[in-house]
Design a protein around this motif. Sequence first.
Motif, mmCIF file in Angstrom:
data_model
loop_
_atom_site.group_PDB
_atom_site.id
_atom_site.type_symbol
_atom_site.label_atom_id
_atom_site.label_comp_id
_atom_site.label_asym_id
_atom_site.label_seq_id
_atom_site.Cartn_x
_atom_site.Cartn_y
_atom_site.Cartn_z
ATOM 1 N N LYS A 29 76.731 35.844 46.422
ATOM 2 C CA LYS A 29 75.753 36.903 46.706
ATOM 3 C C LYS A 29 76.421 38.275 46.689
ATOM 4 O O LYS A 29 75.979 39.184 45.997
ATOM 5 C CB LYS A 29 75.078 36.675 48.074
ATOM 6 C CG LYS A 29 74.316 35.372 48.157
ATOM 7 C CD LYS A 29 73.712 35.148 49.539
ATOM 8 C CE LYS A 29 74.720 34.837 50.621
ATOM 9 N NZ LYS A 29 75.457 33.569 50.417
ATOM 10 N N SER A 30 77.483 38.386 47.497
ATOM 11 C CA SER A 30 78.150 39.688 47.595
ATOM 12 C C SER A 30 78.763 40.089 46.256
ATOM 13 O O SER A 30 78.717 41.258 45.881
ATOM 14 C CB SER A 30 79.228 39.655 48.678
ATOM 15 O OG SER A 30 78.674 39.227 49.899
ATOM 16 N N SER A 31 79.308 39.111 45.543
ATOM 17 C CA SER A 31 79.920 39.422 44.239
ATOM 18 C C SER A 31 78.882 39.925 43.249
ATOM 19 O O SER A 31 79.162 40.808 42.432
ATOM 20 C CB SER A 31 80.600 38.184 43.647
ATOM 21 O OG SER A 31 81.567 37.692 44.521
ATOM 22 N N ALA A 50 82.573 43.070 52.741
ATOM 23 C CA ALA A 50 82.711 42.104 53.825
ATOM 24 C C ALA A 50 81.432 41.281 53.938
ATOM 25 O O ALA A 50 80.389 41.683 53.438
ATOM 26 C CB ALA A 50 82.948 42.844 55.135
ATOM 27 N N ASP A 51 81.525 40.150 54.601
ATOM 28 C CA ASP A 51 80.346 39.315 54.699
ATOM 29 C C ASP A 51 79.303 40.015 55.555
ATOM 30 O O ASP A 51 79.603 40.633 56.566
ATOM 31 C CB ASP A 51 80.705 37.953 55.282
ATOM 32 C CG ASP A 51 79.872 36.863 54.625
ATOM 33 O OD1 ASP A 51 79.407 37.100 53.493
ATOM 34 O OD2 ASP A 51 79.699 35.808 55.231
ATOM 35 N N ALA A 52 78.073 39.895 55.126
ATOM 36 C CA ALA A 52 77.006 40.614 55.794
ATOM 37 C C ALA A 52 76.518 39.843 57.019
ATOM 38 O O ALA A 52 76.013 38.753 56.903
ATOM 39 C CB ALA A 52 75.863 40.825 54.820
ATOM 40 N N ASN A 77 69.402 43.501 49.971
ATOM 41 C CA ASN A 77 69.751 43.057 51.314
ATOM 42 C C ASN A 77 70.524 41.761 51.190
ATOM 43 O O ASN A 77 70.052 40.815 50.561
ATOM 44 C CB ASN A 77 68.499 42.834 52.159
ATOM 45 C CG ASN A 77 67.918 44.141 52.649
ATOM 46 O OD1 ASN A 77 67.414 44.921 51.849
ATOM 47 N ND2 ASN A 77 68.019 44.399 53.923
ATOM 48 N N ASP A 78 71.709 41.770 51.772
ATOM 49 C CA ASP A 78 72.612 40.626 51.690
ATOM 50 C C ASP A 78 72.664 39.996 53.076
ATOM 51 O O ASP A 78 72.877 40.689 54.062
ATOM 52 C CB ASP A 78 74.004 41.156 51.303
ATOM 53 C CG ASP A 78 74.999 40.066 50.991
ATOM 54 O OD1 ASP A 78 74.597 38.897 50.902
ATOM 55 O OD2 ASP A 78 76.191 40.396 50.831
ATOM 56 N N VAL A 79 72.432 38.714 53.172
ATOM 57 C CA VAL A 79 72.590 38.048 54.465
ATOM 58 C C VAL A 79 73.641 36.960 54.339
ATOM 59 O O VAL A 79 73.918 36.492 53.257
ATOM 60 C CB VAL A 79 71.271 37.430 55.002
ATOM 61 C CG1 VAL A 79 70.297 38.511 55.391
ATOM 62 C CG2 VAL A 79 70.659 36.470 54.008
HETATM 63 MG MG LIG Z 1 78.798 37.553 51.145
#
Ligand SMILES: [Mg+2]
Length: 252
Positions: A29-31, A50-52, A77-79
């Motif tokens: 997701k973050s990538s 960083a992880d959300a 929005n990243d969870v």
């Molecule tokens: Mg992430």
Amino acid sequence: VFIVCSGDFLKPKVEPLRILLYGPAGSGKSSFITSVANIFKQRLTSEALADAVCAGTSFTMKIEVSGNSEILPFVFNDVMGLEGGESKGVHPGDIINILKGHIKENYEFHKFPLGDEDEFYNRSPSLSDKVHCLVCVLPADQISFIKDDVTKKMREIRERASEMGIPQVVMVTKVDCACPVVKSDLRKMYHSMTIKEKVNKLGVTMNYIFPVKSYHEEKDVVPEIDVLILDALLKTVNLANDFVNKDQKSLH
Ligand SMILES: [Mg+2]
Ligand SMILES: Nc1nc2c(ncn2[C@@H]2O[C@H](COP(=O)(O)OP(=O)(O)O)[C@@H](O)[C@H]2O)c(=O)[nH]1
């Protein structure tokens, strides 16, 4: 990039269009968000990588054109991931709260979903607080190994989003990890039986399923990566825009 930024695309009725990504931890997701940001030449802060953990972790995208920066009309929005039984990971009830626009910025997820008495609960969300397109992020090489509890949570989220009429897409990430042919040449993706089989296994009704590869170790721009990501992004944003237009019509 210019196709994405031209014409009607930049002027949605509601700004920003809100796109929520969910899926197992480590699914990319973050990538994916970072890759979109890279394509639009925005420098990301380490915070964004960083992880959300907060519901309000939203990433606004900017493009820089000869020193002028323009904010793109969508946010991600990243969870954090869904796994961990009852105690860890985001509760599906909170994802549903985010979909409805009930969770205010900077709320940190707890074991149980946010209650309507909480100060972080937005009782009267406007259309712009709601999610306009929901993206399920699944790694191509792990689709068959997703744990039952995560699958169950994903189904619940998907069903509630369908009830709300929110458009949904799947990003199948890490296609390079699932198929050696695709790894050596991303252009072979649409001919890859391995990727086709993985995608078919999802067996879900979705508006779209997009296979993508994110930037992760590349030092330079790779046009093949950009094409896949921009195709997925453009269709996702268009679906979000359609939802906003439809929702507005139903209000009048
Ligand atoms: Mg992430
Ligand atoms: N080979 C490859 N690795 C990827 C890709 N996307 C993400 N990764 C790697 O997968 C790991 C998890 O990705 P991350 O974006 O942190 O997942 P998240 O937990 O869903 O946010 C990281 O080490 C990434 O570098 C991809 O398309 N290809």
